[in-house]
Design a protein around this motif. Structure first.
Motif, PDB file in Angstrom:
ATOM      1  N   TRP A 109      -4.570 -22.879  35.802  1.00 20.23           N
ATOM      2  CA  TRP A 109      -5.238 -23.121  37.126  1.00 20.23           C
ATOM      3  C   TRP A 109      -6.032 -24.325  36.883  1.00 20.23           C
ATOM      4  O   TRP A 109      -6.502 -24.792  37.953  1.00 20.23           O
TER       5      TRP A 109
ATOM      6  N   TYR B  74     -18.547 -17.543  42.526  1.00 17.99           N
ATOM      7  CA  TYR B  74     -19.538 -16.772  43.273  1.00 17.99           C
ATOM      8  C   TYR B  74     -18.975 -16.801  44.823  1.00 17.99           C
ATOM      9  O   TYR B  74     -19.259 -15.768  45.549  1.00 17.99           O
TER      10      TYR B  74
ATOM     11  N   GLY C  78     -22.153 -16.674  28.029  1.00 20.43           N
ATOM     12  CA  GLY C  78     -23.227 -17.741  28.596  1.00 20.43           C
ATOM     13  C   GLY C  78     -23.920 -18.361  27.259  1.00 20.43           C
ATOM     14  O   GLY C  78     -24.558 -19.439  27.581  1.00 20.43           O
TER      15      GLY C  78
ATOM     16  N   ASP D 116     -19.984 -18.068  22.135  1.00 20.42           N
ATOM     17  CA  ASP D 116     -18.939 -18.642  22.876  1.00 20.42           C
ATOM     18  C   ASP D 116     -18.102 -19.284  21.887  1.00 20.42           C
ATOM     19  O   ASP D 116     -16.886 -19.310  21.937  1.00 20.42           O
TER      20      ASP D 116
ATOM     21  N   HIS E 224     -14.929 -18.168  23.013  1.00 23.78           N
ATOM     22  CA  HIS E 224     -14.033 -18.983  24.005  1.00 23.78           C
ATOM     23  C   HIS E 224     -12.519 -19.130  23.806  1.00 23.78           C
ATOM     24  O   HIS E 224     -12.118 -19.087  23.014  1.00 23.78           O
TER      25      HIS E 224
ATOM     26  N   HIS F  16     -13.482 -10.400  30.864  1.00 23.80           N
ATOM     27  CA  HIS F  16     -14.640 -10.556  31.702  1.00 23.80           C
ATOM     28  C   HIS F  16     -14.288 -11.060  32.999  1.00 23.80           C
ATOM     29  O   HIS F  16     -14.915 -10.349  33.885  1.00 23.80           O
TER      30      HIS F  16
ATOM     31  N   ARG G 136      -6.048 -16.740  24.546  1.00 27.27           N
ATOM     32  CA  ARG G 136      -5.378 -16.683  25.873  1.00 27.27           C
ATOM     33  C   ARG G 136      -4.481 -17.722  25.965  1.00 27.27           C
ATOM     34  O   ARG G 136      -4.166 -18.380  25.218  1.00 27.27           O
TER      35      ARG G 136
HETATM   36  C1  HEA Z   1     -16.053 -13.447  40.181  1.00 28.63           C
HETATM   37  C2  HEA Z   1     -15.867 -14.036  39.507  1.00 28.63           C
HETATM   38  C3  HEA Z   1     -17.133 -14.397  38.172  1.00 28.63           C
HETATM   39  C4  HEA Z   1     -18.555 -14.125  38.145  1.00 28.63           C
HETATM   40  C5  HEA Z   1     -19.405 -13.205  39.116  1.00 28.63           C
HETATM   41  C6  HEA Z   1     -18.908 -14.425  36.906  1.00 28.63           C
HETATM   42  C7  HEA Z   1     -19.941 -14.193  36.414  1.00 28.63           C
HETATM   43  C8  HEA Z   1     -20.515 -14.706  35.428  1.00 28.63           C
HETATM   44  N1  HEA Z   1     -19.835 -15.588  34.267  1.00 28.63           N
HETATM   45 FE1  HEA Z   1     -18.034 -15.840  34.288  1.00 28.63          FE
HETATM   46  N2  HEA Z   1     -16.154 -16.539  34.547  1.00 28.63           N
HETATM   47  C9  HEA Z   1     -15.112 -16.260  35.589  1.00 28.63           C
HETATM   48  C10 HEA Z   1     -15.211 -15.550  36.894  1.00 28.63           C
HETATM   49  C11 HEA Z   1     -16.837 -15.025  37.034  1.00 28.63           C
HETATM   50  N3  HEA Z   1     -17.903 -15.103  36.177  1.00 28.63           N
HETATM   51  C12 HEA Z   1     -13.970 -16.998  35.478  1.00 28.63           C
HETATM   52  C13 HEA Z   1     -12.858 -16.673  36.459  1.00 28.63           C
HETATM   53  C14 HEA Z   1     -14.000 -17.567  34.167  1.00 28.63           C
HETATM   54  C15 HEA Z   1     -12.691 -18.132  33.386  1.00 28.63           C
HETATM   55  C16 HEA Z   1     -12.318 -19.414  33.769  1.00 28.63           C
HETATM   56  C17 HEA Z   1     -11.088 -19.858  32.973  1.00 28.63           C
HETATM   57  O1  HEA Z   1     -11.603 -20.462  32.153  1.00 28.63           O
HETATM   58  O2  HEA Z   1     -10.080 -19.832  33.341  1.00 28.63           O
HETATM   59  C18 HEA Z   1     -15.282 -16.973  33.824  1.00 28.63           C
HETATM   60  C19 HEA Z   1     -15.643 -17.810  32.600  1.00 28.63           C
HETATM   61  C20 HEA Z   1     -17.195 -17.712  32.154  1.00 28.63           C
HETATM   62  C21 HEA Z   1     -17.598 -18.491  30.940  1.00 28.63           C
HETATM   63  C22 HEA Z   1     -16.710 -19.399  30.186  1.00 28.63           C
HETATM   64  C23 HEA Z   1     -16.434 -18.645  29.092  1.00 28.63           C
HETATM   65  C24 HEA Z   1     -15.573 -19.567  28.282  1.00 28.63           C
HETATM   66  O3  HEA Z   1     -14.427 -20.101  28.821  1.00 28.63           O
HETATM   67  O4  HEA Z   1     -15.481 -19.610  27.102  1.00 28.63           O
HETATM   68  C25 HEA Z   1     -18.898 -17.872  31.017  1.00 28.63           C
HETATM   69  C26 HEA Z   1     -19.846 -18.795  29.975  1.00 28.63           C
HETATM   70  O5  HEA Z   1     -21.008 -18.714  30.297  1.00 28.63           O
HETATM   71  C27 HEA Z   1     -19.256 -17.128  32.075  1.00 28.63           C
HETATM   72  C28 HEA Z   1     -20.416 -16.669  32.293  1.00 28.63           C
HETATM   73  C29 HEA Z   1     -20.729 -15.824  33.287  1.00 28.63           C
HETATM   74  C30 HEA Z   1     -21.932 -15.262  33.578  1.00 28.63           C
HETATM   75  C31 HEA Z   1     -23.292 -15.421  32.736  1.00 28.63           C
HETATM   76  C32 HEA Z   1     -22.060 -14.483  34.741  1.00 28.63           C
HETATM   77  C33 HEA Z   1     -23.195 -13.847  35.398  1.00 28.63           C
HETATM   78  O6  HEA Z   1     -23.259 -14.258  36.959  1.00 28.63           O
HETATM   79  C34 HEA Z   1     -22.763 -12.342  35.644  1.00 28.63           C
HETATM   80  C35 HEA Z   1     -24.407 -11.704  36.005  1.00 28.63           C
HETATM   81  C36 HEA Z   1     -24.277 -10.257  35.846  1.00 28.63           C
HETATM   82  C37 HEA Z   1     -24.787  -9.448  35.198  1.00 28.63           C
HETATM   83  C38 HEA Z   1     -25.539  -9.754  33.989  1.00 28.63           C
HETATM   84  C39 HEA Z   1     -24.334  -7.699  35.511  1.00 28.63           C
HETATM   85  C40 HEA Z   1     -25.872  -6.958  35.633  1.00 28.63           C
HETATM   86  C41 HEA Z   1     -25.408  -5.591  35.661  1.00 28.63           C
HETATM   87  C42 HEA Z   1     -26.188  -4.797  35.574  1.00 28.63           C
HETATM   88  C43 HEA Z   1     -27.621  -4.716  35.175  1.00 28.63           C
HETATM   89  C44 HEA Z   1     -26.028  -3.315  35.710  1.00 28.63           C
HETATM   90  C45 HEA Z   1     -24.968  -2.768  34.766  1.00 28.63           C
HETATM   91  C46 HEA Z   1     -24.613  -1.460  35.050  1.00 28.63           C
HETATM   92  C47 HEA Z   1     -23.498  -0.664  34.835  1.00 28.63           C
HETATM   93  C48 HEA Z   1     -22.437  -1.300  34.134  1.00 28.63           C
HETATM   94  C49 HEA Z   1     -23.130   0.613  35.342  1.00 28.63           C
HETATM   95  N4  HEA Z   1     -18.035 -17.033  32.852  1.00 28.63           N
END
Ligand code: HEA
Ligand code: HEA
Ligand code: CUA
Ligand SMILES: [Cu+2]
Lengths: 268, 609, 270
Positions: free
Chosen positions: B176, B303, B417, B422, B426, B434, B496
Motif C-alpha cells: 500500500w 490519525y 517509536g 525499531d 521494523h 501494532h 511481514r
Molecule cells: C489508527 C492508526 C494508528 C495509530 C493511532 C497509531 C499510533 C501510533 N503509532 Fe503506528 N502505525 C500505523 C497505524 C497507527 N499507529 C500503521 C498503519 C503503521 C504501519 C504502516 C506500514 O508500514 O505499512 C504504523 C507503524 C508505526 C511505526 C513504524 C514502525 C515500523 O515500520 O518500523 C511507528 C514507529 O514509530 C509507529 C508508532 C506509533 C505511535 C508512537 C503511536 C501513538 O500515537 C500511540 C499512542 C497511544 C498510546 C501510548 C496508548 C495509551 C494507552 C494507555 C495509556 C492506556 C492503556 C490501557 C489499557 C491497554 C487498558 N507506528
C-alpha cells in the motif's frame, strides 16, 4: 495456580519478551534490555488500567448505581499518571534511545580496526565485495553501475585489483567489528541480520554503513526486510559466516584472485 | 432524468415534491443520503478487503497449497496469477494456489482498500456526513453539490481501483506504500491504475475536507459555540484538516510516480540503477523523496483513521454512562495538539533508511510527544466511566472494547517509536500487530458501534440486540486471537509481506543457520488464519442484522430512543430534508446528563434546564 | 430550509461560505505546490555535480509571462471592484483583459514547450554528443540547427552553457561551435532523445511544475471566462452572489499568479 497462569500465558503467547531471538552481537544485549524496559512501562500501564477498567465495569455497570454522578471522578491522579508516563518516556529517550542510536550510527569503526564489506542487494540475492588482503577497496562510482559492473567499480584503481566478489555468502572474523556499506542495484531491499540486531535499508543510489561486532561463530541468516518484488519471500539465500580468525584467514587466502578479479569486475 | 422515475414513488410524497429515484438515491445532495451512500460503499469495500486478506492468510498458513473452493474462481478471474498446483504423484491439476505476484497484489490492495476505500470513507465521510450537520444544528452541508461530487469521485476512484483486478497482470503489487523504484519497475499496468485511482480519491477527499470545515465553521446553529460542540464534531473537524493538508503531498508523490511510469522521468530513480524493465532512465532521482511524500501523508492518515473512531466512542460513552464526558476540554485540546503534531512525526516510518542522530532524535522525540495527547484522550475516556450508570447495549459494548484494544495498539506503538528498538521490530509482524490493534479492534469496533448507535435515527428501527451481542462477543474473541500472536511472531523476527508466511527463513529450511524461525511461529500462522476466518464468519450475523432490521427491526419508541442530549437526536426520525422542524437555538453544553436537580437524566442541548 | 450564508456574511466569522471554502482549498493548494517545491529542492541538492543546469531556459518569454500574469492579477481585482461599484461594463472590460492575459500566457508557454520538444540530444557512435534543434528529418538523416558538440559524458550544466553560447554567438564561429546547420546520418547515431521530461531531472521537474501550473491557469481561465460570458447573467438576478463568485475566482487567480512568481525565479534564474 501460578502454574496454570504461566501455562495460559504460554498458550496465548502473552510472554512477548521470551520470544526475543538469539542474540550474537555486542549491541544485542543493550537492544534487548531496552526493549524489555519499554515493555515494562507498557505492562505497568496495561495492568494498571485493566484493573481500573474491570473495577469500573463491575462497580458502575454490573451493579448499576441508581443515578449517575454528574461530576464523575474528582481526582487529579490521572494528571500525575500522565506526567509519570511522560517522564518515563523522556528517560527512555534521553538516556537510552538517543545515545544508543548515536553509538550505532555515528561512531562507525574506521577501516584500520574493522572489516569493511560492501553489500549490493539485487533481486533476489546479496552481492558482497570484500577489500581483499590489502584491506582497501577500489574506487566506486554510481554512474558506472550496470548489470555486469554491479558495484560500479573503477577498473583503473590499483587498490581494487585484489578485491573479492561473492554472491550470498561472505566470511568474516569473529570478535572483530565489521562495517557493511549497504546499497542496492535495483529496488529497495533491507539488510537485516536478526541475530546481530542489525538492519539497514538497501537503497539504490546510496551507500549506507551499518556495523556491529559479532560475538559468536556460526552461519547467520540474512533477511530481506523490505518488499522487493515477487521474490521477496524467497530472498533467503544470504548468509554471514562468522569464522574463527584462522578459518577466516584460510578463506581469504583461498579466494584472493591470482591476477586481479575477473576482467569486468563483479561476477557473472 | 427527473421525470422518468418520479411516478413510481409518487404515492408517499404527501404534498411534498417527490425528487424521484435518481435524485433521491443517486444524485442526491442531501448530506444524509450521501452519508448512507458512503457508508454502504465503504462497507462493501471492507468486505472485499477482508476477502483479500482471507486468501492471503491461506497462503501464509499453507504456502503453495491450492486454495479450497475459490481457487478455480480465482484462476478464472486472475488468470495465471493463480498458479496451478499439480499432484506430485499423478501430475494432475488439483487446484490453484496464490502465486507470489498475486500475494503481493492482494497485499497492496488489502492495505489500500482498507485504508482509503473502507475506513476513511466510513469513519470520516459516512459518519461525518450523516452526523455532523445534525449535531451542529445545520440544515445541510455548506456545499451540497460539492458533497455529491465528492461521493461520485470517491466511487469513480474505487471503481478504477476495483477494475485493476481484471486487467492482465492484475492490480498493483508494491504494497500500500508503493515505494519506488519497485512500483515503477513492475512491468504491468496495475500501478498505473493504482496511481490514477489514488489521484481521484485524493481529489474527492480534498473536496470533502473543504466542505466539512466550512460547514463546521459557518453552519453551527445559533448558540452552538465551539465549546458546546460535541466531541465527535471536534474529532471530525481536526480530521478534515489532516486530510486537507496532508493529502496534497501524497497527490504530488503519486503524480511524480505517474510521471516516472508513463512519461519516463526519473524523480525516484537514482543514477546507478540496473533493472531490466527500466533500462533507459536518465537517473538522478531519489527513492527517499517518495517515502517522505508518502509518509508525510501516511502518518496524519493513521490519525484520520483513529480520530473519528474516538469521536464515535466518546458520544456513545457519554450517552451510555448517563454522565458528561470527563475532561471535555482536555479532550478538545488534545485532539487539536494531536492533529498538529501528526504532521511532524512522519519519518518514524523511515528510521532504517539510514538516518543520522540529529534527524532521528527529532522524529523520535516528536513521536514520544504525540503519544502524550493520545494517553490523555484515553485517560479521559477511561475516567469518564467512573461514577456512571452504565448501560451495556450493543453500541456500548463495542465502544467499551475499543478502549483496551486501542490501548494495546497504542502501547505497542512505543517500542516502534524509539528508533533503537525499531531496529529489531521494523517490518516484522510486531508492526502488523501494532497497527491492526488500532485499526481493526480499535477503529472498526468503534465504527460498528456507531452503526448500531445511529441506526435507529437512520431507519426508525433498532438492530437486534441479541444478534448484536453475538456479533460482539465473537468478534472480540477472534480479533484478539487473530492479532495477539503477531506480537510474539514479530518479536521472534518474523517479517511481514512474506507470501510463504516465513517458511523460507525457518530453521527447517536452513537447519545449519543461526537466526531462523522456529516451528512454533509457523504453527501460529495456522492458528491466526483460522481465527481470521472465524472473525469473518462472525460478521455474518451483523450483515444480516443490518439489512433485515431495516424493515423488521423493533420500532423506536420516540425520536430520541437513547435519550441523548445532542442535536442529532432532536429531529424527526428519519430526519427530513433540511433536518429540523423549527429553528434551533442551543442553550446547553453537549453532555448535560444526570444534572443534579433536573427532572430527566438528560437535558437536550436546545432545551432550557 | 436553505443553507444559510451563501451570499451574506455570518456575523461571528464575517465570511460567506464560499470564501471560507476557497481559502481552505487554497491552503491545500499551498501544500500541493509546497510539496513540489520541496521535491525540487531535494532533487537539486541531491543532484550529482554538473547535473543540474542553470540558465537552460530563455529568460525572455518567462519574464514576459510574469508581466502578463501580474497584469491579469490587477485586472481581476479591478473587475471585482467595478462590480462592487455597480459598473457592469467596466467589469466586462477588465475581466476580458484577464481572460486574454490567461490565453497569452498559455500560448507563450506552449511555444516554450515546443522549443524543448524539438531540441534534439544525439549521441553518436563515435562517442560525441550533439545538441541542436531539429529542422529537417528524413529516413536517412536529420538536420540540426545551432549544433553544439562535445564528448558524450558531458554533464547537462556545461552543455546548457555551451548551447546558450552557440545560440547567441552563432555568427562568431569558433572553437567547436558550428554556425551552420549540421546534417547527421541516422546510421551514425547511437541514441537520440529530445528534451522532454525524460531527458534529465531538471527538465522533469520543470515540465511537471509548469505543466501543473498551466493546468491551474487553464482551469482558472475557464471559470473566469464562464463568469464573463454566459455566467454573467446572474448579475441581473443575484448581484451580491455574483460579485462573491467573482471575488472567489479572483482569489484563486491570485494564487495561480503567486505560484508563478515562485516558479519563475527557481526555474529560470537560479
Ligand atoms: C489508527 C492508526 C494508528 C495509530 C493511532 C497509531 C499510533 C501510533 N503509532 Fe503506528 N502505525 C500505523 C497505524 C497507527 N499507529 C500503521 C498503519 C503503521 C504501519 C504502516 C506500514 O508500514 O505499512 C504504523 C507503524 C508505526 C511505526 C513504524 C514502525 C515500523 O515500520 O518500523 C511507528 C514507529 O514509530 C509507529 C508508532 C506509533 C505511535 C508512537 C503511536 C501513538 O500515537 C500511540 C499512542 C497511544 C498510546 C501510548 C496508548 C495509551 C494507552 C494507555 C495509556 C492506556 C492503556 C490501557 C489499557 C491497554 C487498558 N507506528
Ligand atoms: C484500516 C486498515 C486495515 C484493516 C481494518 C485491516 C484488517 C485486517 N487485516 Fe490488514 N493491513 C492493513 C490495513 C488494515 N487491515 C495494511 C495497511 C496492511 C499493510 C499492507 C502492506 O503490507 O502493504 C495490512 C496487512 C495485513 C497483513 C500482513 C500481510 C503481510 O504483511 O504479508 C495481515 C496478516 O494477517 C492482515 C490481516 C488483517 C485482518 C485479519 C484484518 C481483519 O481485521 C479484517 C476484519 C474485517 C472483516 C471481518 C470484515 C468486516 C466486514 C464488514 C463489517 C462489512 C459488512 C458488509 C456489509 C454490511 C455490506 N493485514
Ligand atoms: Cu529483497 Cu525483499
Ligand atoms: Cu506513523
Amino acid at each position: 495456580m501460578i502454574d496454570t497462569l504461566t501455562e495460559i500465558i504460554r498458550l496465548f503467547n502473552l510472554d512477548w519478551m521470551s520470544h526475543l531471538p538469539v542474540a550474537a552481537s555486542d549491541r544485542a544485549a543493550d537492544l534487548d534490555n531496552f526493549i524489555r524496559y519499554i515493555h515494562y512501562l507498557m505492562l505497568a500501564l496495561f495492568v494498571g488500567w485493566s484493573g481500573y477498567y474491570l473495577l469500573v465495569l463491575y462497580k458502575f455497570g454490573w451493579t448499576r448505581p441508581k443515578k449517575a454522578d454528574y461530576h464523575g471522578a474528582r481526582t487529579h491522579a490521572s494528571t500525575y499518571l500522565e506526567v509519570t508516563v511522560a517522564v518515563v518516556e523522556v528517560v527512555l529517550l534521553v538516556f537510552f534511545a538517543i545515545p544508543l542510536w548515536a553509538k550505532v550510527v555515528e561512531s562507525v569503526p574506521s577501516p584500520e580496526n574493522s572489516t569493511q564489506i560492501r553489500v549490493m542487494a539485487q533481486q533476489f540475492g546479496w552481492n558482497f565485495m570484500h577489500p581483499g588482503q590489502d584491506d582497501m577497496f577500489g574506487k566506486q562510482r554510481f554512474d558506472l553501475v550496470n548489470e555486469t559492473n554491479k558495484f560500479g567499480r573503477d577498473m583503473e584503481d590499483p587498490n581494487g585489483q585484489d578485491d573479492i566478489f561473492t554472491l550470498n555468502e561472505i566470511h568474516l572474523p569473529v570478535e572483530k567489528e565489521v562495517v557493511f556499506h549497504v546499497s542496492s542495484l535495483d529496488v529497495i531491499h533491507s539488510f537485516k541480520v536478526i541475530a546481530l540486531r542489525m538492519c539497514q535499508d538497501a537503497i539504490p543510489g546510496l551507500s549506507i554503513p551499518v556495523w556491529c561486532k559479532p560475538l559468536k561463530e556460526g552461519r547467520y541468516q540474512i533477511n530481506c526486510a523490505q518488499l522487493c518484488g515477487n521474490g521477496h519471500s524467497a530472498m533467503t539465500g544470504g548468509f554471514l559466516n562468522i569464522d574463527s580468525q584462522s578459518d577466516y584467514d584460510s578463506w581469504l587466502a583461498l579466494n584472493t584472485p591470482a591476477d586481479g578479479p575477473a576482467a569486468v569486475g563483479g561476477f557473472e | 432524468m427527473e421525470s422518468t422515475d418520479s411516478h413510481v414513488h409518487h404515492e408517499d410524497g404527501h404534498g411534498h415534491h417527490d425528487p424521484g429515484f435518481w435524485r433521491k438515491y443517486v444524485f442526491s445532495t442531501d448530506h444524509k443520503m450521501i452519508g448512507i451512500q458512503y457508508g454502504l460503499t465503504s462497507l462493501l469495500f471492507m468486505l472485499l478487503g477482508f476477502f483479500l486478506i482471507a486468501l492471503m492468510r491461506w497462503s501464509i498458513a499453507y504456502p503453495g497449497q491450492p486454495v479450497p473452493v475459490v481457487g478455480y474462481l480465482l484462476h478464472a478471474i486472475m488468470g495465471d496469477m493463480a498458479s496451478p498446483v499439480l499432484d506430485p504423484q499423478t501430475r494432475e491439476l488439483i487446484g490453484y494456489a496464490i502465486s507470489n505476484d498475486l500475494y503481493n497484489s492482494f497485499g497492496a490492495m488489502h492495505g489500500t482498500i482498507m485504508v482509503f476505500l473502507a475506513v476513511v470513507p466510513l469513519a470520516f465521510a459516512a459518519f461525518g456526513n450523516y452526523v455532523v450537520p445534525l449535531q451542529i444544528g445545520a440544515p445541510d452541508m455548506a456545499f451540497p453539490r460539492l458533497n455529491m461530487a465528492s461521493y461520485h469521485l470517491f466511487l469513480l476512484g474505487g471503481l478504477i481501483m476495483f477494475a485493476s483486478f481484471f486487467i492482465p497482470g492484475g492490480p498493483a503489487q508494491a504494497g500500500w506504500t508503493s515505494y519506488s523504484p519497485l512500483a515503477t519497475s513492475i512491468p504491468t499496468d496495475g500501478q498505473f491504475y493504482w496511481l490514477v485511482a489514488m489521484v481521484v480519491i485524493i481529489t474527492s477527499s480534498l473536496l470533502g475536507a473543504v466542505n466539512f470545515i466550512a460547514t463546521i465553521i459557518q453552519l453551527r446553529a445559533p448558540g452552538m459555540t465551539w465549546m458546546r460542540m460535541p466531541f465527535f464534531c471536534w474529532a471530525q473537524f481536526v480530521t478534515a484538516f489532516l486530510l486537507l493538508l496532508a493529502f496534497p503531498p501524497l497527490e504530488v508523490g503519486a503524480l511524480l510516480q505517474l510521471m516516472d511510469n508513463v512519461a519516463g522521468t526519473s524523480f525516484y530513480l537514482p543514477t546507478g540503477l540496473a533493472i531490466s524493465t527500466l533500462s533507459d532512465v536518465s537517473g538522478g532521482g531519489s527513492p527517499l523523496l517518495y517515502q517522505h511524500l508518502f509518509w508525510f501523508l501516511g502518518h496524519p492518515e493513521v490519525y484520520v483513521l483513529i480520530l473519528p473512531a474516538m469521536g464515535v466512542v466518546s458520544e456513545i460513552i457519554a450517552n451510555n454512562t448517563r454522565k458528561p464526558l470527563w475532561g471535555y476540554k482536555s479532550l478538545v485540546y488534545s485532539v487539536l495538539v494531536l492533529g498538529f503534531l501528526s504532521f511532524i512525526v512522519w519519518a518514524h516510518h523511515m528510521y532504517l533508511t539510514g538516518m543520522g542522530t540529529k534527524i532521528s532524535t527529532f522524529f523520535q522525540t516528536t513521536t514520544m510527544i504525540i503519544s502524550i495527547p493520545s494517553v490523555i484522550i484515553l485517560t479521559c475516556l477511561f475516567i469518564s466511566l467512573w461514577g456512571g450508570r452504565i448501560r451495556f447495549n450493543t453500541p456500548m459494548l463495542f465502544a467499551l472494547a475499543f478502549l483496551p484494544m486501542f490501548g494495546i495498539g497504542g502501547l505497542t506503538g512505543l517500542p516502534l517509536g524509539f528508533n533503537y528498538s525499531d531496529i529489531l521490530l521494523h517490518d516484522t509482524y510486531y508492526v502488523i500487530g501494532h497497527f491492526h490493534y488500532v485499526v481493526a479492534p480499535g477503529t472498526i469496533f468503534a465504527l460498528i458501534a456507531g452503526i448500531y448507535f445511529w441506526y435507529p435515527k437512520m431507519t426508525g428501527r433498532y438492530m437486534s440486540e441479541f444478534w448484536g451481542r453475538v456479533h460482539f462477543w465473537c468478534s472480540f474473541v477472534f480479533m484478539n486471537l487473530t492479532f495477539q500472536p503477531m506480537f510474539a511472531q514479530g518479536m521472534a523476527g518474523m517479517l511481514r509481506r512474506m507470501a510463504d508466511g516465513g517458511v523460507g527463513y525457518s530453521i527447517a529450511n536452513n537447519p545449519d543457520a543461526i537466526g531462523g524461525l522456529a516451528d512454533r511461529y509457523l504453527q501460529l500462522n495456522v492458528n491466526i488464519t483460522l481465527a481470521a476466518y472465524a472473525l469473518g464468519i462472525s460478521q455474518i450475523p451483523f450483515i444480516i442484522n443490518l439489512f433485515y432490521s431495516i424493515k423488521n427491526g423493533k420500532k423506536v419508541e420516540s425520536d430520541n430512543p437513547w435519550e441523548s442530549t445532542t442535536l442529532d437526536w432532536q429531529t424527526p426520525t428519519p430526519p427530513p430534508h433540511g433536518n429540523f422542524v423549527g429553528p434551533i437555538k442551543v442553550v446547553n453544553g453537549p453532555y448535560e446528563y444526570s444534572v443534579p436537580g433536573a427532572k430527566a437524566d438528560y437535558i437536550p442541548q436546545n432545551q432550557k434546564a | 430550509m436553505e443553507v444559510p450564508y451563501t451570499d451574506t456574511n455570518r456575523p461571528d466569522t464575517g465570511l460567506y461560505n464560499a470564501k471560507v471554502g476557497i481559502w481552505l482549498f487554497l491552503a491545500s493548494e499551498v501544500m500541493l505546490f509546497g510539496a513540489l517545491f520541496s521535491a525540487y529542492i531535494l532533487l537539486r541538492v541531491g543532484a550529482m555535480p554538473g547535473h543540474w543546469p542553470t540558465g537552460l531556459l530563455d529568460v525572455g518569454p518567462g519574464f514576459v509571462n510574469t508581466l502578463v500574469l501580474i497584469l491579469s492579477s490587477v485586472t481581476v481585482v479591478m473587475a471585482w471592484a467595478s462590480l462592487k461599484l455597480n459598473d457592469f461594463k467596466k467589469f466586462k472590460f477588465y475581466q476580458g483583459i484577464t481572460v486574454i492575459c490567461a490565453l497569452l500566457f498559455v500560448v507563450i508557454k506552449s511555444f516554450e514547450y515546443k522549443s524543448k520538444f524539438t531540441h534534439h540530444d544525439v549521441i553518436l557512435k563515435d562517442g560525441m554528443r550533439v545538441d541542436g534543434h531539429l529542422v529537417e528529418e528524413t529516413d536517412e538523416f536529420i538536420v540540426l540547427s545551432h549544433p553544439v558538440s562535445y564528448p558524450a559524458e558531458k554533464g547537462i550544466r556545461e552543455r546548457a552553457v555551451a548551447i546558450k553560447e552557440a545560440e547567441h554567438h552563432a555568427h562568431e564561429a569558433g572553437g567547436d561551435h558550428h554556425h551552420e546547420d549540421r546534417k547527421i546520418m541516422l546510421d551514425d547515431i547511437e541514441k537520440r532523445t529530445t528534451w522532454g521530461p525524460w531527458a534529465n531531472t531538471y527538465l522533469a521537474i520543470y515540465f511537471t511544475l509548469t505543466g501543473l501550473h498551466a493546468l491551474h491557469v487553464i482551469a482558472g481561465a475557464l471559470v473566469i471566462a464562464y463568469f464573463w460570458g454566459p455566467g454573467s447573467k446572474m448579475w441581473k438576478t443575484h448581484p451580491e452572489q455574483f460579485a462573491n463568485r467573482i471575488e472567489v475566482s479572483g482569489l484563486f487567480w491570485h494564487f495561480v499568479d503567486l505560484v508563478w512568481i515562485f516558479l519563475f525565479p527557481i526555474l529560470y534564474l537560479l
